[in-house]
Scaffold this motif. Structure first.
Motif, PDB file in Angstrom:
ATOM      1  N   VAL A  48       0.827  -1.198   0.000  1.00  0.00           N
ATOM      2  CA  VAL A  48       0.000   0.000   0.000  1.00  0.00           C
ATOM      3  C   VAL A  48       0.869   1.258   0.000  1.00  0.00           C
ATOM      4  CG1 VAL A  48      -1.657   1.315   1.366  1.00  0.00           C
ATOM      5  CG2 VAL A  48      -1.918  -1.152   1.146  1.00  0.00           C
ATOM      6  N   ALA A  49       1.897   1.254   0.826  1.00  0.00           N
ATOM      7  CA  ALA A  49       2.759   2.428   0.959  1.00  0.00           C
ATOM      8  C   ALA A  49       4.092   1.990   1.528  1.00  0.00           C
ATOM      9  CB  ALA A  49       2.119   3.472   1.876  1.00  0.00           C
ATOM     10  N   SER A  56      11.470   9.315   2.440  1.00  0.00           N
ATOM     11  CA  SER A  56      10.799   9.356   1.142  1.00  0.00           C
ATOM     12  C   SER A  56       9.669   8.343   1.110  1.00  0.00           C
ATOM     13  CB  SER A  56      11.798   9.061   0.024  1.00  0.00           C
ATOM     14  OG  SER A  56      12.822  10.031  -0.005  1.00  0.00           O
ATOM     15  N   THR A  57       8.570   8.720   0.480  1.00  0.00           N
ATOM     16  CA  THR A  57       7.388   7.867   0.490  1.00  0.00           C
ATOM     17  C   THR A  57       6.911   7.519  -0.921  1.00  0.00           C
ATOM     18  OG1 THR A  57       5.946   9.807   0.613  1.00  0.00           O
ATOM     19  CG2 THR A  57       6.596   8.795   2.694  1.00  0.00           C
ATOM     20  N   ASN A  58       6.255   6.377  -1.013  1.00  0.00           N
ATOM     21  CA  ASN A  58       5.608   5.936  -2.248  1.00  0.00           C
ATOM     22  C   ASN A  58       4.286   5.280  -1.883  1.00  0.00           C
ATOM     23  OD1 ASN A  58       8.739   5.641  -2.874  1.00  0.00           O
ATOM     24  ND2 ASN A  58       7.680   6.026  -4.789  1.00  0.00           N
ATOM     25  N   LYS A  64      -3.359   6.780  -3.091  1.00  0.00           N
ATOM     26  CA  LYS A  64      -2.648   8.052  -3.205  1.00  0.00           C
ATOM     27  C   LYS A  64      -3.598   9.209  -2.932  1.00  0.00           C
ATOM     28  CE  LYS A  64       0.497   7.617  -6.240  1.00  0.00           C
ATOM     29  NZ  LYS A  64       1.212   7.493  -7.527  1.00  0.00           N
ATOM     30  N   GLY A  65      -3.162  10.131  -2.088  1.00  0.00           N
ATOM     31  CA  GLY A  65      -3.979  11.282  -1.739  1.00  0.00           C
ATOM     32  C   GLY A  65      -4.894  11.045  -0.561  1.00  0.00           C
ATOM     33  N   ASN A  83      -7.381   8.240   5.476  1.00  0.00           N
ATOM     34  CA  ASN A  83      -8.524   9.141   5.413  1.00  0.00           C
ATOM     35  C   ASN A  83      -9.415   8.775   4.235  1.00  0.00           C
ATOM     36  OD1 ASN A  83      -7.424  10.633   7.586  1.00  0.00           O
ATOM     37  ND2 ASN A  83      -6.259  11.927   6.174  1.00  0.00           N
ATOM     38  N   SER A  84     -10.617   9.296   4.246  1.00  0.00           N
ATOM     39  CA  SER A  84     -11.572   9.056   3.151  1.00  0.00           C
ATOM     40  C   SER A  84     -11.658   7.574   2.811  1.00  0.00           C
ATOM     41  CB  SER A  84     -11.160   9.863   1.919  1.00  0.00           C
ATOM     42  OG  SER A  84     -11.091  11.241   2.207  1.00  0.00           O
TER      43      SER A  84
END
Length: 114
Positions: A48-49, A56-58, A64-65, A83-84
Motif C-alpha cells: 500500500v505504501a 521518502s514515500t511511495n 494516493k492522496g 482518510n476518506s
C-alpha cells in the motif's frame, strides 16, 4: 530479524479515518525501508505504501492522496494515516520491511462499512 506488532484497526464508516501503528523491535529499525501491506479476502497481499529510512514515500495508486505513511525512528514505529476510507479498503493490514518482507505479524483488521 525484526519483529512487528500492528494495531489501530477497526470498523469505520465510508469516508472515515483510522490511524494504524506498527511497533518494531531491534536496533536497526532506522536503517530499514518500511512498508504497509494489505490483504483482502480472496486477494493477494499488496503493498500500500512504503517509506525509506530518509523519509521518502511511495503509494499505491489506489490510496494516493488518502493515505499517509510516516515513521518515528526514536520510537521504532511506523504509522499509516488513512482518510476518506472506502469499502474496498477493507482488509487485514500488515507492516513489514521492503522490498523483502520480514516475517509477518498478526496484522490488524480494517473494515469499512456502513
Amino acid at each position: 530479524q525484526v519483529q512487528l506488532v500492528e494495531s489501530g484497526g477497526g470498523l469505520v464508516q465510508p469516508g472515515g479515518s483510522l490511524r494504524l501503528s506498527c511497533a518494531a523491535s531491534g536496533s536497526i529499525f532506522s536503517r530499514l525501508i518500511m512498508g504497509w501491506y494489505r490483504q483482502a479476502p480472496g486477494k493477494p497481499r499488496e503493498l500500500v505504501a512504503r517509506i525509506s529510512n530518509g523519509g521518502s514515500t511511495n503509494y499505491a495508486d489506489s490510496v494516493k492522496g488518502r493515505f499517509t505513511i510516516s515513521r518515528d525512528n526514536a520510537k521504532n514505529t511506523v504509522y499509516l494515516q488513512m482518510n476518506s476510507l472506502k469499502p474496498e479498503d477493507t482488509a487485514v493490514y500488515y507492516c513489514s520491511t521492503y522490498p523483502i518482507p520480514s516475517p509477518w505479524g498478526q496484522g490488524t483488521q480494517v473494515t469499512v462499512s456502513s
